[in-house]
Design a protein around this motif. Sequence first.
Motif, short mmCIF file in Angstrom:
data_model
loop_
_atom_site.label_atom_id
_atom_site.label_comp_id
_atom_site.label_asym_id
_atom_site.label_seq_id
_atom_site.Cartn_x
_atom_site.Cartn_y
_atom_site.Cartn_z
N TRP A 160 -0.78 5.93 -17.09
CA TRP A 160 -2.18 6.22 -17.42
C TRP A 160 -3.17 5.46 -16.53
N ALA A 161 -2.68 4.48 -15.80
CA ALA A 161 -3.57 3.69 -14.94
C ALA A 161 -3.48 4.13 -13.48
N ILE A 162 -2.52 4.99 -13.16
CA ILE A 162 -2.31 5.34 -11.75
C ILE A 162 -3.27 6.45 -11.33
N GLY A 163 -4.07 6.14 -10.32
CA GLY A 163 -4.97 7.13 -9.74
C GLY A 163 -6.10 7.55 -10.68
N THR A 164 -6.29 6.83 -11.76
CA THR A 164 -7.30 7.23 -12.74
C THR A 164 -8.58 6.41 -12.62
N GLY A 222 11.60 5.43 -8.13
CA GLY A 222 11.17 5.50 -9.52
C GLY A 222 9.66 5.62 -9.71
N HIS A 223 8.93 5.90 -8.63
CA HIS A 223 7.46 6.02 -8.78
C HIS A 223 7.14 7.10 -9.82
N SER A 224 6.09 6.85 -10.59
CA SER A 224 5.77 7.76 -11.70
C SER A 224 5.46 9.17 -11.21
N GLU A 225 4.89 9.30 -10.01
CA GLU A 225 4.60 10.66 -9.54
C GLU A 225 5.89 11.42 -9.23
N ARG A 226 6.91 10.72 -8.82
CA ARG A 226 8.20 11.39 -8.60
C ARG A 226 8.88 11.68 -9.94
N VAL A 242 0.81 -6.84 -5.90
CA VAL A 242 0.30 -5.54 -6.36
C VAL A 242 0.83 -4.41 -5.47
N LEU A 243 0.93 -3.24 -6.09
CA LEU A 243 1.23 -2.01 -5.37
C LEU A 243 -0.01 -1.14 -5.54
N VAL A 244 -0.69 -0.86 -4.42
CA VAL A 244 -2.00 -0.20 -4.49
C VAL A 244 -1.96 1.17 -3.81
N GLY A 245 -2.53 2.15 -4.48
CA GLY A 245 -2.68 3.47 -3.87
C GLY A 245 -4.10 3.62 -3.35
N THR A 246 -4.90 4.39 -4.08
CA THR A 246 -6.25 4.82 -3.68
C THR A 246 -7.08 3.75 -2.96
N ALA A 247 -7.20 2.58 -3.55
CA ALA A 247 -8.12 1.57 -3.01
C ALA A 247 -7.59 0.92 -1.73
N GLY A 283 0.80 -2.29 -10.57
CA GLY A 283 0.14 -1.18 -9.87
C GLY A 283 -0.56 -0.28 -10.85
N GLY A 284 -1.69 0.31 -10.41
CA GLY A 284 -2.45 1.22 -11.25
C GLY A 284 -3.92 0.89 -11.15
N SER A 285 -4.62 1.61 -10.24
CA SER A 285 -6.07 1.46 -10.07
C SER A 285 -6.51 0.04 -9.74
N VAL A 286 -5.68 -0.69 -8.98
CA VAL A 286 -6.11 -2.00 -8.49
C VAL A 286 -7.20 -1.76 -7.43
N LYS A 287 -8.25 -2.56 -7.48
CA LYS A 287 -9.35 -2.43 -6.51
C LYS A 287 -9.61 -3.78 -5.87
N TYR A 310 5.48 -2.81 -12.11
CA TYR A 310 5.04 -2.22 -13.39
C TYR A 310 3.79 -1.39 -13.11
N GLU A 311 3.92 -0.08 -13.33
CA GLU A 311 2.81 0.82 -13.06
C GLU A 311 2.62 1.77 -14.25
N PRO A 312 1.75 1.40 -15.19
CA PRO A 312 1.53 2.30 -16.32
C PRO A 312 0.98 3.64 -15.82
N SER A 360 0.85 -1.20 0.00
CA SER A 360 0.00 0.00 0.00
C SER A 360 0.88 1.25 0.00
N ASN A 361 0.64 2.10 -0.98
CA ASN A 361 1.36 3.37 -1.07
C ASN A 361 0.41 4.47 -0.62
N PHE A 362 0.68 5.05 0.55
CA PHE A 362 -0.23 6.08 1.09
C PHE A 362 -0.14 7.40 0.31
N LYS A 363 0.98 7.60 -0.39
CA LYS A 363 1.21 8.89 -1.08
C LYS A 363 1.04 10.02 -0.06
N THR A 364 0.28 11.07 -0.40
CA THR A 364 0.15 12.22 0.51
C THR A 364 -1.17 12.11 1.27
P1 PGA Z 1 -3.52 3.86 -7.55
O1 PGA Z 1 -1.96 4.13 -7.28
O2 PGA Z 1 -3.82 2.52 -6.98
O3 PGA Z 1 -4.23 4.96 -6.85
O4 PGA Z 1 -3.69 3.89 -9.03
C1 PGA Z 1 -1.01 3.13 -7.48
C2 PGA Z 1 0.40 3.66 -7.23
O5 PGA Z 1 0.67 4.79 -7.61
O6 PGA Z 1 1.24 2.97 -6.65
#
Ligand code: PGA
Length: 252
Positions: free
Chosen positions: A164-168, A91-95, A215-220, A195-199, A160-162, A7-11
């Motif tokens: 276009w799929a992250i946080g979308t 190497g996270h895409s947001e960075r 998986v590496l999961v943010g939002t969900a 990783g990328g919008s896994v729910k 692998y975190e495309p 789980s990536n809490f981000k901000t």
């Molecule tokens: P997301 O983020 O699950 O909100 O798409 C994934 C990530 O950035 O690691």
Amino acid sequence: MKKIIASNFKTNHTRKSTKEFIDEVNNYLLESDIDNDVLIFPASSSFDTFETKENLTIGAQNAYHAKNGSYTGELGTIHLDEFGIKTILIGHSERRHILGESQKDVALKYNYYKALGYKIVYCFGEPLEVKQAGLTETLGYIWEQFDGIDLNYDNLILAYEPVWAIGTGVSATTEDIATIHKKIKKKIDKPLLYGGSVKVCTLQDILEVPNVDGVLVGTASWIVDDFKKMIYIANKMDANSKQIKCNIEGEK
Ligand code: PGA
């Protein structure tokens, strides 16, 4: 191999809610006897000396490639050492895309933390225009994100975190994931997360894709009950766990 759930809490989450979250996940792992590797990357202001079960690891979302020094706004390894943190996302895409880290910056950081023996979760993935250009372009873009990165490093997990799929809310399809993961695994024999919008409700299908080790999961993952469901599903992977419904609004 047991699936890895991160789980990536981000901000997100405060110091208080981070502690509650980690305690609850830890208690769940203790009670349920689940031994999948679980990683949580909280905001650095929430770091603490958490007492966790062996398979629950707390990592840093980022730190500078220095022990300490004059790097305003950055953390050095003294700040990670203070809390026994030995795991880092690099190497996270947001960075890369929001905060402007170049491949050179990323490789510098990677080599610094590799020399210190950190567990590195190394993220890579293509933006939408590259995906739209085709598979050859996508793979070319991905291989460039391995420039300067020692892929034989023992303590390495890939993600692998495309972009276009992250946080979308739009995850890659299982076919997309299967194609890319197969190509990566052929070249690099390391645990490989998607990783990328896994729910909650898409997790099992994604974990069943060949060459997906977790998986590496943010939002969900930010609602603890949902993250616990993900841990449960990854452990069970049976017909019943497949039926677990999402309960976050919009996750139908
Ligand atoms: P997301 O983020 O699950 O909100 O798409 C994934 C990530 O950035 O690691």
